[in-house]
Design an enzyme around this catalytic site. Structure first.
Site, mmCIF file in Angstrom:
data_model
loop_
_atom_site.group_PDB
_atom_site.id
_atom_site.type_symbol
_atom_site.label_atom_id
_atom_site.label_comp_id
_atom_site.label_asym_id
_atom_site.label_seq_id
_atom_site.Cartn_x
_atom_site.Cartn_y
_atom_site.Cartn_z
ATOM 1 N N ALA A 54 0.072 0.858 4.999
ATOM 2 C CA ALA A 54 1.035 0.106 4.180
ATOM 3 C C ALA A 54 0.665 -1.372 4.160
ATOM 4 O O ALA A 54 0.786 -2.047 3.132
ATOM 5 C CB ALA A 54 2.450 0.299 4.726
ATOM 6 N N GLY A 72 12.370 -1.001 1.953
ATOM 7 C CA GLY A 72 11.256 -0.438 1.198
ATOM 8 C C GLY A 72 11.651 0.531 0.096
ATOM 9 O O GLY A 72 10.783 1.175 -0.500
ATOM 10 N N GLY A 107 1.821 -5.923 10.781
ATOM 11 C CA GLY A 107 1.260 -4.568 10.717
ATOM 12 C C GLY A 107 -0.153 -4.593 10.164
ATOM 13 O O GLY A 107 -0.575 -5.571 9.525
ATOM 14 N N ALA A 108 -0.880 -3.505 10.444
ATOM 15 C CA ALA A 108 -2.270 -3.435 9.974
ATOM 16 C C ALA A 108 -2.666 -1.996 9.653
ATOM 17 O O ALA A 108 -3.839 -1.644 9.712
ATOM 18 C CB ALA A 108 -3.206 -4.024 11.023
ATOM 19 N N TYR A 122 12.020 2.211 4.791
ATOM 20 C CA TYR A 122 13.283 2.513 4.138
ATOM 21 C C TYR A 122 14.029 3.534 4.977
ATOM 22 O O TYR A 122 13.414 4.389 5.607
ATOM 23 C CB TYR A 122 13.075 3.029 2.707
ATOM 24 C CG TYR A 122 12.032 4.103 2.609
ATOM 25 C CD1 TYR A 122 10.693 3.767 2.413
ATOM 26 C CD2 TYR A 122 12.366 5.442 2.741
ATOM 27 C CE1 TYR A 122 9.719 4.743 2.349
ATOM 28 C CE2 TYR A 122 11.398 6.427 2.676
ATOM 29 C CZ TYR A 122 10.077 6.071 2.485
ATOM 30 O OH TYR A 122 9.107 7.045 2.443
ATOM 31 N N LYS A 182 -4.019 9.977 4.122
ATOM 32 C CA LYS A 182 -4.375 9.075 3.010
ATOM 33 C C LYS A 182 -5.838 8.614 3.086
ATOM 34 O O LYS A 182 -6.493 8.458 2.068
ATOM 35 C CB LYS A 182 -3.448 7.856 2.988
ATOM 36 C CG LYS A 182 -2.035 8.173 2.504
ATOM 37 C CD LYS A 182 -1.209 6.901 2.389
ATOM 38 C CE LYS A 182 0.246 7.214 2.149
ATOM 39 N NZ LYS A 182 1.084 6.008 2.040
ATOM 40 N N ASN A 213 -3.313 7.849 -2.307
ATOM 41 C CA ASN A 213 -2.020 8.546 -2.200
ATOM 42 C C ASN A 213 -1.677 9.336 -3.458
ATOM 43 O O ASN A 213 -0.624 9.962 -3.515
ATOM 44 C CB ASN A 213 -0.888 7.556 -1.858
ATOM 45 C CG ASN A 213 -0.398 6.794 -3.079
ATOM 46 O OD1 ASN A 213 -1.130 6.634 -4.063
ATOM 47 N ND2 ASN A 213 0.829 6.317 -3.032
ATOM 48 N N ASP A 250 0.457 2.797 -3.773
ATOM 49 C CA ASP A 250 1.221 1.906 -2.878
ATOM 50 C C ASP A 250 0.948 0.445 -3.252
ATOM 51 O O ASP A 250 1.811 -0.416 -3.069
ATOM 52 C CB ASP A 250 0.825 2.131 -1.414
ATOM 53 C CG ASP A 250 1.431 3.409 -0.831
ATOM 54 O OD1 ASP A 250 2.398 3.930 -1.409
ATOM 55 O OD2 ASP A 250 0.916 3.891 0.199
HETATM 56 P P1 NDP Z 1 0.349 3.411 10.040
HETATM 57 O O1 NDP Z 1 0.522 4.452 11.096
HETATM 58 O O2 NDP Z 1 -0.919 3.361 9.265
HETATM 59 O O3 NDP Z 1 0.542 1.947 10.721
HETATM 60 C C1 NDP Z 1 1.624 1.721 11.582
HETATM 61 C C2 NDP Z 1 1.731 0.227 11.900
HETATM 62 O O4 NDP Z 1 2.892 0.035 12.721
HETATM 63 C C3 NDP Z 1 0.550 -0.339 12.691
HETATM 64 O O5 NDP Z 1 0.353 -1.682 12.330
HETATM 65 C C4 NDP Z 1 1.062 -0.224 14.131
HETATM 66 O O6 NDP Z 1 0.450 -1.124 15.039
HETATM 67 C C5 NDP Z 1 2.501 -0.611 13.942
HETATM 68 N N1 NDP Z 1 3.353 -0.137 15.019
HETATM 69 C C6 NDP Z 1 3.628 1.147 15.339
HETATM 70 N N2 NDP Z 1 4.462 1.191 16.401
HETATM 71 C C7 NDP Z 1 4.693 -0.101 16.752
HETATM 72 C C8 NDP Z 1 5.455 -0.721 17.795
HETATM 73 N N3 NDP Z 1 6.160 0.016 18.679
HETATM 74 N N4 NDP Z 1 5.491 -2.072 17.855
HETATM 75 C C9 NDP Z 1 4.793 -2.827 16.965
HETATM 76 N N5 NDP Z 1 4.041 -2.288 15.970
HETATM 77 C C10 NDP Z 1 3.988 -0.945 15.870
HETATM 78 O O7 NDP Z 1 1.602 3.563 9.085
HETATM 79 P P2 NDP Z 1 1.739 3.078 7.558
HETATM 80 O O8 NDP Z 1 1.096 1.759 7.416
HETATM 81 O O9 NDP Z 1 1.313 4.148 6.642
HETATM 82 O O10 NDP Z 1 3.324 2.947 7.419
HETATM 83 C C11 NDP Z 1 4.028 1.855 7.994
HETATM 84 C C12 NDP Z 1 5.452 1.869 7.490
HETATM 85 O O11 NDP Z 1 5.475 1.591 6.085
HETATM 86 C C13 NDP Z 1 6.150 3.230 7.671
HETATM 87 O O12 NDP Z 1 7.470 3.000 8.091
HETATM 88 C C14 NDP Z 1 6.157 3.825 6.286
HETATM 89 O O13 NDP Z 1 7.257 4.665 6.066
HETATM 90 C C15 NDP Z 1 6.262 2.570 5.421
HETATM 91 N N6 NDP Z 1 5.735 2.782 4.071
HETATM 92 C C16 NDP Z 1 6.572 2.563 3.024
HETATM 93 C C17 NDP Z 1 6.151 2.766 1.738
HETATM 94 C C18 NDP Z 1 7.121 2.531 0.643
HETATM 95 O O14 NDP Z 1 6.845 2.980 -0.483
HETATM 96 N N7 NDP Z 1 8.198 1.825 0.873
HETATM 97 C C19 NDP Z 1 4.789 3.218 1.431
HETATM 98 C C20 NDP Z 1 3.959 3.402 2.602
HETATM 99 C C21 NDP Z 1 4.450 3.207 3.874
HETATM 100 P P3 NDP Z 1 -0.868 -0.710 15.874
HETATM 101 O O15 NDP Z 1 -2.039 -0.904 14.939
HETATM 102 O O16 NDP Z 1 -0.858 -1.645 17.024
HETATM 103 O O17 NDP Z 1 -0.694 0.739 16.291
#
Ligand code: NDP
Length: 279
Positions: free
Chosen positions: A136, A244, A132-133, A223, A70, A91, A107
């Site tokens: 999404a 989601g 989260g950061a 989701y 993305k 996206n 999104d």
């Molecule tokens: P990214 O890889 O960009 O970000 C992942 C996030 O999850 C980061 O903040 C990361 O923290 C955190 N994370 C990962 N593992 C852990 C852990 N073990 N403990 C705590 N925090 C953790 O992913 P996206 O932002 O693209 O996606 C995030 C979620 O949102 C996914 O499940 C995705 O499917 C969902 N989503 C849903 C959409 C929808 O339409 N419903 C659209 C887009 C995404 P760190 O920075 O510390 O690594």
């Protein structure tokens, strides 16, 4: 609708793409709206992204971008929407008659529409905890601010990423919570999970709701076929919660509208998503 030589190709580009529900949702919508398009998912390496996006757009098509491309996709587009510029992620893409590639990040719209149907009353003025950061979380933060949220506290495992997101998108309204313990006894109208926790079957909830004083509602962006751990943890304490799925449908509907300039058949898309979850 039969596929002919004039059918537009809309393609999901990502790696992996095998789990995606987008082909089911979009092809159901194309058929219901009687538009001449076909939607496919193609596993695409980072080095191939530029060629795919330009080639498909010039051929009158377009598509969606998913993980992990993305951010790179945002650098490929010629005409970036405000959502792409503000989040740094794209996206959805499509071409125009001059051969330019347009990009949007639906999104943001998907989150806003799902938020609007979930929160009771208006989201204006609410206080939010955002977990989260990643991509999404950026879309959610932009959506929350555009809907008039009063304050958004961001907690992320890696605090520096949360600070970067707050700086880029948050302005005066976003603050970073360095540790969850520091939020003990605080109250939020809404908690949003934008971490990946919940994608894995054995993942824990990203938050122990009991440390907070009061939570109005909980919105998971993850989701899954089963109830997510975040939704389960919230509901166990009587907190209204959703996963989601609705955001997924709404971002797909917004993408449909970019490609076809006509309202998306949202009910058909929701039914297709639910059907594929049940399968
Ligand atoms: P990214 O890889 O960009 O970000 C992942 C996030 O999850 C980061 O903040 C990361 O923290 C955190 N994370 C990962 N593992 C852990 C852990 N073990 N403990 C705590 N925090 C953790 O992913 P996206 O932002 O693209 O996606 C995030 C979620 O949102 C996914 O499940 C995705 O499917 C969902 N989503 C849903 C959409 C929808 O339409 N419903 C659209 C887009 C995404 P760190 O920075 O510390 O690594």
């Amino acid at each position: 609708m039969s596929v002919t030589a004039s059918t537009r190709a809309l393609v999901l580009l990502g790696d992996p793409v095998g789990h995606s529900m987008s082909p089911t949702i979009q092809n159901a919508a194309f058929s219901a709206a009687d538009v001449d398009g076909v939607y496919l998912a193609v596993r695409c390496a980072s080095d191939d992204l530029h060629g795919f996006m330009r080639g498909l757009s010039r051929a009158g098509g377009g598509g969606n971008i998913t993980l992990p491309h993305k951010e790179k996709a945002a650098s490929v587009v010629d005409v970036a929407s405000p959502a792409v510029r503000r989040t740094g992620a794209c996206n959805t893409f499509w071409g125009d008659e001059d051969g330019r590639v347009h990009g949007d990040n639906t999104d943001v719209d998907g989150f806003r529409r799902a938020l609007g149907s979930f929160v009771e009353g208006s989201p204006a003025g609410i206080r939010v905890l955002l977990l989260g950061a990643g991509g999404a979380a950026r879309a959610a933060l932009m959506g929350l601010l555009e809907e008039g949220a009063d304050e958004v506290l961001i907690f992320n495992r890696t605090a520096e990423r949360a600070r970067a997101v707050a700086r880029r998108i948050g302005g005066q309204k976003a603050r970073v919570a360095p540790v969850l313990e520091g939020l003990r006894s605080e109250s939020f109208d809404l908690v949003v999970n934008a971490t990946r926790l919940g994608l894995g079957e054995s993942d824990p909830s990203p938050l122990d709701f009991e440390i907070l004083n009061r939570v109005g509602a909980a919105m998971d962006l993850v989701y899954a076929k089963k109830t997510t751990p975040f939704v389960r943890a919230a509901e166990a304490l009587g907190i209204r919660a959703t996963d989601g799925g609705e955001m997924l449908v709404q971002q797909a509907a917004a993408s449909f509208e970019r490609w076809w300039s006509t309202p998306a058949p949202v009910e058909v898309m929701r039914a297709a998503m639910k059907g594929s979850q049940a399968g």
